[in-house]
Motif scaffolding. Structure first.
Motif, mmCIF file in Angstrom:
data_model
loop_
_atom_site.group_PDB
_atom_site.id
_atom_site.type_symbol
_atom_site.label_atom_id
_atom_site.label_comp_id
_atom_site.label_asym_id
_atom_site.label_seq_id
_atom_site.Cartn_x
_atom_site.Cartn_y
_atom_site.Cartn_z
ATOM 1 N N GLY A 119 -50.787 45.442 -6.287
ATOM 2 C CA GLY A 119 -52.114 44.908 -6.006
ATOM 3 C C GLY A 119 -53.201 45.852 -6.495
ATOM 4 N N GLN A 120 -52.998 47.154 -6.284
ATOM 5 C CA GLN A 120 -53.965 48.146 -6.764
ATOM 6 C C GLN A 120 -53.969 48.216 -8.288
ATOM 7 N N LEU A 121 -52.807 48.095 -8.905
ATOM 8 C CA LEU A 121 -52.714 48.091 -10.369
ATOM 9 C C LEU A 121 -53.491 46.908 -10.948
ATOM 10 N N LEU A 122 -53.348 45.738 -10.338
ATOM 11 C CA LEU A 122 -54.023 44.543 -10.832
ATOM 12 C C LEU A 122 -55.528 44.595 -10.601
ATOM 13 N N ALA A 123 -55.968 45.413 -9.658
ATOM 14 C CA ALA A 123 -57.401 45.573 -9.395
ATOM 15 C C ALA A 123 -58.061 46.465 -10.448
ATOM 16 N N ASP A 124 -57.260 47.248 -11.158
ATOM 17 C CA ASP A 124 -57.776 48.116 -12.212
ATOM 18 C C ASP A 124 -57.849 47.315 -13.520
ATOM 19 N N PRO A 125 -58.941 47.412 -14.260
ATOM 20 C CA PRO A 125 -59.058 46.632 -15.510
ATOM 21 C C PRO A 125 -57.917 46.865 -16.502
ATOM 22 N N ARG A 126 -57.426 48.097 -16.602
ATOM 23 C CA ARG A 126 -56.312 48.359 -17.527
ATOM 24 C C ARG A 126 -55.030 47.710 -17.049
ATOM 25 N N GLY A 127 -54.788 47.752 -15.742
ATOM 26 C CA GLY A 127 -53.607 47.097 -15.182
ATOM 27 C C GLY A 127 -53.679 45.589 -15.320
ATOM 28 N N ALA A 128 -54.884 45.044 -15.113
ATOM 29 C CA ALA A 128 -55.081 43.611 -15.244
ATOM 30 C C ALA A 128 -54.855 43.164 -16.693
ATOM 31 N N THR A 129 -55.372 43.938 -17.636
ATOM 32 C CA THR A 129 -55.192 43.616 -19.056
ATOM 33 C C THR A 129 -53.713 43.667 -19.430
ATOM 34 N N PHE A 130 -53.014 44.682 -18.938
ATOM 35 C CA PHE A 130 -51.575 44.802 -19.190
ATOM 36 C C PHE A 130 -50.833 43.581 -18.640
ATOM 37 N N ALA A 131 -51.152 43.187 -17.408
ATOM 38 C CA ALA A 131 -50.482 42.042 -16.790
ATOM 39 C C ALA A 131 -50.763 40.761 -17.563
ATOM 40 N N ASN A 132 -51.995 40.599 -18.015
ATOM 41 C CA ASN A 132 -52.364 39.426 -18.806
ATOM 42 C C ASN A 132 -51.530 39.375 -20.085
ATOM 43 N N GLN A 133 -51.435 40.484 -20.779
ATOM 44 C CA GLN A 133 -50.653 40.536 -22.015
ATOM 45 C C GLN A 133 -49.175 40.263 -21.744
ATOM 46 N N LEU A 134 -48.667 40.811 -20.648
ATOM 47 C CA LEU A 134 -47.261 40.605 -20.293
ATOM 48 C C LEU A 134 -46.985 39.129 -20.005
ATOM 49 N N LEU A 135 -47.843 38.506 -19.217
ATOM 50 C CA LEU A 135 -47.654 37.089 -18.903
ATOM 51 C C LEU A 135 -47.655 36.219 -20.157
ATOM 52 N N GLN A 136 -48.446 36.610 -21.158
ATOM 53 C CA GLN A 136 -48.561 35.807 -22.372
ATOM 54 C C GLN A 136 -47.541 36.187 -23.446
ATOM 55 N N THR A 137 -46.635 37.121 -23.142
ATOM 56 C CA THR A 137 -45.562 37.467 -24.073
ATOM 57 C C THR A 137 -44.699 36.219 -24.304
ATOM 58 N N PRO A 138 -44.391 35.900 -25.552
ATOM 59 C CA PRO A 138 -43.564 34.712 -25.817
ATOM 60 C C PRO A 138 -42.273 34.726 -24.994
ATOM 61 N N GLY A 139 -42.010 33.614 -24.328
ATOM 62 C CA GLY A 139 -40.803 33.467 -23.525
ATOM 63 C C GLY A 139 -40.919 33.996 -22.099
#
Length: 168
Positions: free
Chosen positions: A29-49
């Protein structure tokens, strides 16, 4: 690299151990509150497959319990709202919400006392309301599957009670 690691056979077992780690929901939750963590999660979710891996993950009761705990962490609603402003993520959410396992999970969340109100408030929050409209538009125009999605959702056990709680 993390996206590729998640695609490896047996990654689900690693994910289950990760979710079982005490306090990991707070840390994430704290990672996702950080802009870098949020950006990482966004990129991960959009990884093909990766959408398939998320659906597989939600097939485990322990994983669903983890996601519910994570959603209730302070600030995670801001992360979800931020994701919902991304057109690609709006489509991603529409695609995953139309699948069987996530539909059952949505019903489960709507039937969980206290969580039902949280989910409805999250959906109606400024920024998320547009994503909800985008999801409905995607189902109607892109997949031409509005009737299929809602017909399938209507057949889920407990959906009548879940939707009644949403309306109330």
């Amino acid at each position: 690299a993390v996206g590729r690691a998640c695609q490896e056979p047996g990654a689900e077992l690693w994910a289950m151990h990760f979710c079982a780690t005490p306090g990991i929901d707070v840390w994430l939750g704290q990672l996702l509150a950080d802009p870098r963590g949020a950006t990482f999660a966004n990129q991960l979710l959009q990884t093909p497959g990766f959408i398939d891996k998320v659906e597989d993950f939600l097939g485990f009761q322990e994983a669903r319990a983890f996601v519910i705990r994570l959603l209730q962490q302070p600030g995670v609603y801001r992360f979800v709202t931020w994701l919902n402003r991304d057109k690609n993520m709006q489509e991603w959410f529409a695609r995953i919400a139309a699948r069987e396992v996530p539909m059952l999970f949505i019903t489960e969340m709507l039937l969980t006392p206290g969580l039902d109100k949280f989910i409805v408030e999250l959906l109606l929050r400024r920024g998320n309301d547009m994503a909800l409209r985008s999801m409905l538009d995607y189902w109607v125009h892109t997949e031409a599957s509005f009737a299929r999605v809602f017909g399938s959702f209507a057949q889920k056990p407990g959906v009548d009670k879940a939707l009644a709680l949403v309306v109330i």
